[in-house]
Design an enzyme around this catalytic site. Structure first.
Site, PDB file in Angstrom:
ATOM      1  N   ASP A 215      22.997  29.108  17.954  1.00 32.52           N
ATOM      2  CA  ASP A 215      23.758  27.965  18.450  1.00 32.52           C
ATOM      3  C   ASP A 215      24.554  27.304  17.316  1.00 32.52           C
ATOM      4  O   ASP A 215      24.017  27.089  16.224  1.00 32.52           O
ATOM      5  CB  ASP A 215      22.742  26.969  19.036  1.00 32.52           C
ATOM      6  CG  ASP A 215      23.384  25.905  19.892  1.00 32.52           C
ATOM      7  OD1 ASP A 215      24.040  26.262  20.878  1.00 32.52           O
ATOM      8  OD2 ASP A 215      23.213  24.713  19.576  1.00 32.52           O
ATOM      9  N   GLU A 270      27.298  31.698  17.717  1.00 37.89           N
ATOM     10  CA  GLU A 270      28.273  30.888  18.445  1.00 37.89           C
ATOM     11  C   GLU A 270      29.133  30.176  17.398  1.00 37.89           C
ATOM     12  O   GLU A 270      28.719  29.170  16.824  1.00 37.89           O
ATOM     13  CB  GLU A 270      27.582  29.858  19.339  1.00 37.89           C
ATOM     14  CG  GLU A 270      28.602  29.090  20.167  1.00 37.89           C
ATOM     15  CD  GLU A 270      28.151  27.708  20.628  1.00 37.89           C
ATOM     16  OE1 GLU A 270      28.671  27.228  21.637  1.00 37.89           O
ATOM     17  OE2 GLU A 270      27.280  27.102  19.976  1.00 37.89           O
TER      18      GLU A 270
HETATM   19  C1  GLC Z   1      26.128  24.908  22.053  1.00 38.84           C
HETATM   20  C2  GLC Z   1      25.505  25.198  23.398  1.00 38.84           C
HETATM   21  C3  GLC Z   1      25.627  23.980  24.261  1.00 38.84           C
HETATM   22  C4  GLC Z   1      24.902  22.829  23.594  1.00 38.84           C
HETATM   23  C5  GLC Z   1      25.396  22.622  22.169  1.00 38.84           C
HETATM   24  C6  GLC Z   1      24.473  21.749  21.390  1.00 38.84           C
HETATM   25  O1  GLC Z   1      27.491  24.713  22.147  1.00 38.84           O
HETATM   26  O2  GLC Z   1      26.099  26.335  23.964  1.00 38.84           O
HETATM   27  O3  GLC Z   1      25.114  24.191  25.546  1.00 38.84           O
HETATM   28  O4  GLC Z   1      25.080  21.663  24.328  1.00 38.84           O
HETATM   29  O5  GLC Z   1      25.496  23.823  21.455  1.00 38.84           O
HETATM   30  O6  GLC Z   1      23.294  22.444  21.097  1.00 38.84           O
END
Ligand code: GLC
Length: 526
Positions: A215, A270
């Protein structure tokens, strides 16, 4: 729906050795499960790990290779699990560690790999580490989080009026949170934090997981002088701008740790920076992320020039690094592409595109059913980020409870939940579900589609066409983004292997792509 495709005789040979020397994740198709929304076994209206286990055969029948499960760890659920209070335990809402072990074992028995979601940028404010850090300025864990006397101008996510700093009355300092105040940022410049988080990875690797979706990975390293965001972007959340060189050393350490385990474990990051040029360096020299999400294509409109440009950017930025692309059309943070693109015909064509580009595709549970976002009335809104629509529960059958153990689900059902349910889709060979399955069968059987080269083909303006090639195996793809039939002349002959609307499969390609139609072509058909 289009006319039925060919009889459902397609079989899924398991991919034993994808290609000598190729790690499994290059040729895999990954299926994202948002556990609250997938399947509920205990009747509380929220999905759980046992619900996932009971539906593993759906995934095998569909033909995906790996599952990524969004967070199921102990959490007060301010951000529905992306606020973790214990990284090494399962939240009782989702089950127990024993349920997880059973799920993992049964996934592995079926040849499915399993990735879990690791949230290293921030913890919950209920995590014992934060409680300790917040307890006093002299706490041994004070420096595990980011405390400052004065805030800078960084904005938090979800609400552009909200600062990324919250004042703590008790200790008289601000703490940093790129997301909600309930999600304080960890300080990755602190060696003890790094060590503790490495321990979390080892805990799950030792249990046998095949990798992690990381994440907000671009958030980890921060400029220790905490400079203001420039005026042009000051009103955008800092979580979509933080891009500091110190993250790369953090990633190299993570990569070494994970590569120390057998079985080609994978790190998928991500990187929420909306520029492919900024995403590419997160692959390092093959020594950082194995795979990085690249979201610019997800935000493109359904238009051929935009997509051609987006795909070419990926080739330009990733190829020189020998970095392997990823493709995503839908996830738990954005309206589903069926909703964004405005018609089932387009969503079907988008599936052909997603599963034939060069790289690892990520499907979001429910897209294979052609689900649209649910309409959420103001009283039913629960997410601070306004993302409830794409998180509607998955309808498994056409009964009143759609295969969920209780009838009161945490979010309302998506539109046409009966007709779009997995059971109904499975009986109709013209369904979106069967289209995904035929595409996945075709991918499995073609080394060109899984691992081959990609080259664009000349095509009229509303069309995007390309060729994939490896080891003498070839496929061509024609995607017609327009709502009219278009002549697309390709040096052939070609036969229609899979059509987004199921029409003409097995027949010779006649040089025309129908309105909003996409075609996967195989050599032959003369
Ligand atoms: C990422 C996740 C999202 C979350 C954020 C904070 O973007 O995909 O769902 O709210 O991180 O952890």
């Amino acid at each position: 729906m289009g006319p039925p495709g060919p009889p459902g005789r397609a079989e899924h040979p398991r991919l034993t050795t994808p290609l000598a020397g190729e790690p499994w994740w290059r040729s895999a198709v990954v299926y994202q499960i948002y556990p609250r929304s997938f399947a509920d076994a205990d009747g509380d209206g929220v999905g759980d790990l046992e619900g996932i286990r009971r539906h593993l055969d759906h995934l095998v029948w569909l033909g995906v290779d790996a599952v990524w499960v969004s967070p199921f760890f102990r959490s007060p659920m301010a951000d529905f699990g992306y606020d973790v209070a214990d990284y090494c335990d399962v939240d009782p809402l989702f089950g127990t560690l024993a349920d997880f072990d059973r799920l993992l074992a049964e996934a592995h028995e079926r040849g499915l790999k399993m990735l879990i979601d690791w949230v290293p940028n921030h913890t919950s404010n209920q995590h014992p580490w934060f409680a300790e850090s917040k307890s006093s300025r002299s706490s041994p864990k004070r420096d595990w989080y980011v405390w400052r006397d004065r805030p800078n101008n960084w904005k938090a996510a979800f609400d552009e009026t909200q600062s990324a700093w919250t004042w703590d009355e008790d200790t008289g300092q601000y703490y940093l949170h790129l997301f909600l105040p309930e999600q304080p940022d960890l300080n990755w410049a602190n060696a003890e934090v790094v060590e503790a988080m490495h321990g979390v990875l080892r805990f799950w690797l030792d249990r046998g997981v095949d990798g992690f979706r990381i994440d907000v990975v671009h958030g980890l390293g921060k400029d220790q002088s905490f400079p203001d965001a420039p005026p042009e972007t000051a009103d955008r959340p800092w979580s979509s701008q933080n891009d500091h060189e110190s993250t790369h050393a953090i990633l190299r350490d993570l990569r070494r740790l994970v590569d120390g385990y057998s079985g080609d474990r994978v790190l998928v990051g991500e990187v929420y920076l909306l520029s492919t040029r900024q995403v590419a360096p997160y692959y390092g020299d093959g020594d950082e992320l194995h795979l990085a999400f690249n979201f610019p294509p997800l935000y493109e409109p359904w238009e051929a020039p935009a997509w051609r440009h987006s795909v070419e950017r990926v080739v330009e930025e990733l190829d020189p690094r020998r970095a392997w692309p990823t493709w995503v059309l839908s996830n738990h943070d954005n309206p589903r592409h069926r909703t964004r693109y405005g018609s089932e015909a387009r969503a079907r064509s988008a599936a052909v595109l997603l599963l034939t580009l060069r790289g690892t595709p990520f499907l979001y549970a429910g897209e294979e059913l052609g689900l649209e976002d649910a309409e959420i009335s103001p009283e039913r809104r629960v997410d601070p980020g306004g993302r409830d629509g794409c998180r509607a529960p998955i309808p498994w059958d056409a009964s009143a409870g759609h295969g969920w153990a209780g009838e009161d689900t945490w979010l309302p059902w998506p539109p046409e939940a009966d007709a779009r349910s997995a059971a109904v889709g499975r009986q109709d060979e013209g369904s979106v579900l069967h289209l995904y399955r035929r595409l996945l069968v075709a991918r499995r059987a073609s080394v060109a589609l899984r691992l081959g080269s990609w080259s664009p083909l000349p095509s009229p303006s509303g069309v995007f066409a390309y060729v994939r090639e490896a080891d003498g195996d070839r496929r061509a793809v024609v995607v017609n983004y327009t709502d009219d039939a278009v002549e697309v002349d390709l040096p052939g002959p070609w036969a229609v292997q899979v059509a987004s609307d199921g029409s003409g499969e097995g027949e010779r390609y006649e040089g025309v792509a129908g309105a909003s139609q996409a075609l996967l072509l195989s050599p032959g058909g003369s």
